[in-house]
Design an enzyme around this catalytic site. Structure first.
Site, PDB file in Angstrom:
ATOM      1  N   ARG A  35       0.835  -1.208   0.000  1.00  0.00           N
ATOM      2  CA  ARG A  35       0.000   0.000   0.000  1.00  0.00           C
ATOM      3  C   ARG A  35       0.867   1.254   0.000  1.00  0.00           C
ATOM      4  O   ARG A  35       0.598   2.207  -0.740  1.00  0.00           O
ATOM      5  CB  ARG A  35      -0.931  -0.017   1.222  1.00  0.00           C
ATOM      6  N   GLY A 100      -2.152 -11.195  -5.839  1.00  0.00           N
ATOM      7  CA  GLY A 100      -3.521 -10.808  -6.134  1.00  0.00           C
ATOM      8  C   GLY A 100      -3.855  -9.395  -5.713  1.00  0.00           C
ATOM      9  O   GLY A 100      -4.475  -8.633  -6.468  1.00  0.00           O
ATOM     10  N   ARG A 129      -8.240 -16.421 -10.451  1.00  0.00           N
ATOM     11  CA  ARG A 129      -8.962 -15.666  -9.422  1.00  0.00           C
ATOM     12  C   ARG A 129      -9.856 -14.612 -10.065  1.00  0.00           C
ATOM     13  O   ARG A 129      -9.459 -13.938 -11.018  1.00  0.00           O
ATOM     14  CB  ARG A 129      -7.960 -15.025  -8.448  1.00  0.00           C
ATOM     15  N   GLN A 174     -10.395  -6.200  -1.555  1.00  0.00           N
ATOM     16  CA  GLN A 174      -9.364  -5.577  -2.387  1.00  0.00           C
ATOM     17  C   GLN A 174      -9.943  -4.743  -3.522  1.00  0.00           C
ATOM     18  O   GLN A 174      -9.322  -3.786  -3.971  1.00  0.00           O
ATOM     19  CB  GLN A 174      -8.430  -6.654  -2.937  1.00  0.00           C
ATOM     20  N   ASP A 317      -5.816 -14.282   7.117  1.00  0.00           N
ATOM     21  CA  ASP A 317      -4.439 -14.641   6.785  1.00  0.00           C
ATOM     22  C   ASP A 317      -3.700 -15.288   7.947  1.00  0.00           C
ATOM     23  O   ASP A 317      -2.538 -15.682   7.801  1.00  0.00           O
ATOM     24  CB  ASP A 317      -3.662 -13.415   6.296  1.00  0.00           C
ATOM     25  N   LYS A 344      -7.930 -17.856  -2.478  1.00  0.00           N
ATOM     26  CA  LYS A 344      -6.532 -17.460  -2.294  1.00  0.00           C
ATOM     27  C   LYS A 344      -5.650 -18.219  -3.284  1.00  0.00           C
ATOM     28  O   LYS A 344      -6.122 -18.712  -4.313  1.00  0.00           O
ATOM     29  CB  LYS A 344      -6.108 -17.724  -0.848  1.00  0.00           C
ATOM     30  N   ARG A 348      -7.993 -22.679   0.490  1.00  0.00           N
ATOM     31  CA  ARG A 348      -7.435 -22.899   1.829  1.00  0.00           C
ATOM     32  C   ARG A 348      -8.416 -23.583   2.786  1.00  0.00           C
ATOM     33  O   ARG A 348      -8.059 -23.813   3.947  1.00  0.00           O
ATOM     34  CB  ARG A 348      -6.962 -21.572   2.431  1.00  0.00           C
ATOM     35  N   ARG A 404       0.783 -19.524   2.921  1.00  0.00           N
ATOM     36  CA  ARG A 404       0.133 -19.786   4.212  1.00  0.00           C
ATOM     37  C   ARG A 404       0.020 -21.286   4.477  1.00  0.00           C
ATOM     38  O   ARG A 404       0.153 -21.735   5.615  1.00  0.00           O
ATOM     39  CB  ARG A 404      -1.251 -19.139   4.268  1.00  0.00           C
TER      40      ARG A 404
END
EC number: 2.5.1.19
Length: 456
Positions: A35, A100, A129, A174, A317, A344, A348, A404
């Site tokens: 960011r 992503g 995605r 997002q 996350d 993701k 997941r 992850r």
């Protein structure tokens, strides 16, 4: 070999550990790094982003910003950005790799350009995605968009107008963040109405916090349903400090809780806006001994853990890392309201369930939840609990190309009775390149098995 002394691509063999002990400084936040870098590029002038993450996501953002015309100099642990303001270079093809959030943030800003094309060399991950909610919002603003059914490759051309705009926050926060970065640079700004069941409020607040850090004015309702960003503003260059990363640190904290020893982890602000900060409270609720002193957390590990039932939407996350703790807790742990985990780098929910079952654990799922039965669920004496239940180990499990998932499986391997092999472990670099080295500094042992130099 890479700079970290590891092969470019590798499997990792996790050796069972007896204890973890030592001190670490939490890595810089991946979410804040990306960011801050984007906001710095949107400012005209020079900005120093202090202590940037070294993850693949950060590298993807820097690469795309360079391609768009920003000046980028890496000075020690900092990034010095000379921004392009409201004029990213037109007619550019950007490749965000498998990042992503980076792709979506840049798609929002690409409405300032003509013919910016987004591609990826991860067609089976980022390439699959969905981006349709964001693309639809940009089209309603007047952008010209072409895509492969809402997926990459995608080409976007402006100009766009501002004003009122609805965007779905059902699949991901997002999309809204991407529009927030664009909003102040439009003559009319944006009056955003977020529709659907808003996912992941914390990242939205991080985006708004970033706008404030760069001098952008905005207002928002408490539930973030309405976010208004006045137009004709300018991002202000300067100096910003990246905070420590809670999502990656959740894995270190969970590992420290699972094994005897004492681990001190610094650079984790108590007033941080990262939703994964809640992982500290979740581990405490499970019975972990975690004390805070300022920005430092101390974990005294090896205590018996108990199951919890939690809405995981605010800390998605950290769910994988916390699942490792749940695997050794007494009772059934359930993470509810985590449907976004299916979107993701891998699924997941289903993929985690499959790997847990491969290791002999009992797990189940619904469309929006994941449950795991801890090894200490059966009746055991206090002596057995004190020793700590261990997985059999001795098998090969898949990291599914997901950083992850690799963290989760590594933590399970530390509490196995025999070494555990995690495939494609190099994908850890997406968010936490020093993950294995940090654990080694605490006493863990790993073997790195080089793979052929080709993408899995």
């Amino acid at each position: 070999m890479t700079q970290d002394g590891m092969p470019e691509q590798f499997d990792v063999i996790v050796t069972p550990a007896r204890e973890l002990r030592g001190e670490l400084r939490a890595q810089p936040s991946k979410n804040y790094t990306t960011r801050y870098l984007l906001a710095a590029a949107l400012a005209e002038g020079e900005t120093r982003v202090v202590g940037v993450a070294t993850s693949e996501d950060a590298a993807a953002m820097l690469r795309c910003l360079r391609d768009w015309g920003a000046g980028v100099d890496l000075v020690g642990e900092d990034a010095v950005i000379r921004g392009f303001g409201v004029r990213p270079r037109p007619g550019v093809t950007l490749n965000p790799g498998n990042a992503g959030a980076v792709a979506r943030f840049l798609m929002g800003v690409s409405a300032l350009t003509t013919r910016t094309t987004f591609v990826t060399d991860y067609p089976d991950s980022l390439g699959r995605r969905p981006q349709g909610d964001l693309l639809g919002a940009l089209e309603r603003l007047g952008a010209q968009v072409s895509s492969d059914g809402g997926r990459l490759p995608i080409t976007i051309s402006g100009p766009v107008r501002g004003g009122p705009l609805e965007v779905s926050a059902e699949r991901s926060s997002q999309y809204a963040s991407a529009l927030m970065f664009l909003a102040p640079l439009l003559p009319q700004g944006l009056d955003l109405h977020l529709t659907g069941d808003i996912k992941s409020h914390a990242p939205l607040r991080q985006t708004l916090d970033t706008l404030s850090a760069f001098g952008i004015r905005w207002t928002a309702t408490e539930d973030l349903r309405r976010v208004t960003v006045p137009g004709a503003q300018a991002y202000r260059p300067g100096r910003v400090l990246v905070p420590g990363d809670y999502p990656g640190s959740a894995a270190i904290l969970a590992a420290a809780a699972l094994l005897p020893g004492e681990v001190r982890l610094s650079n984790l602000r108590e007033d941080d806006l990262q939703g994964e900060k809640e992982a500290v409270n979740v581990l405490r609720e499970m019975g972990a001994d975690i004390a805070r002193e300022g920005d430092t957390l101390t974990v005294r590990g090896g205590r018996p853990l108990r199951a919890v039932r939690r809405d995981g939407d605010s800390f998605t996350d950290a769910v994988q890392a916390l699942t490792a703790a749940a695997a050794f807790a007494r009772g059934q742990t359930t993470w509810e309201n985590v449907a976004t985990l299916r979107l993701k780098e891998c699924d997941r929910i289903s993929d985690t369930r499959a790997e847990l079952e491969r290791l002999g654990l009992r797990a189940s799922e619904t469309d929006s939840s994941l449950s795991v039965e801890g090894l200490d669920s059966e009746e055991r004496g206090a002596e057995a609990l004190g020793r700590g239940a261990r997985l059999p180990g001795g098998v090969r499990v898949s990291g599914h190309g997901d950083h992850r998932m690799i963290m989760l499986l590594t933590l399970l391997g530390l509490r196995a009775a025999a070494p555990l092999t995690v495939s494609g472990a190099h994908h850890i670099r997406k968010s936490y390149p020093q993950f294995f080295r940090h654990l080694e500094s605490l006493g863990a042992k790993f073997e790195y098995v080089a793979l052929p130099d080709e993408r899995p």
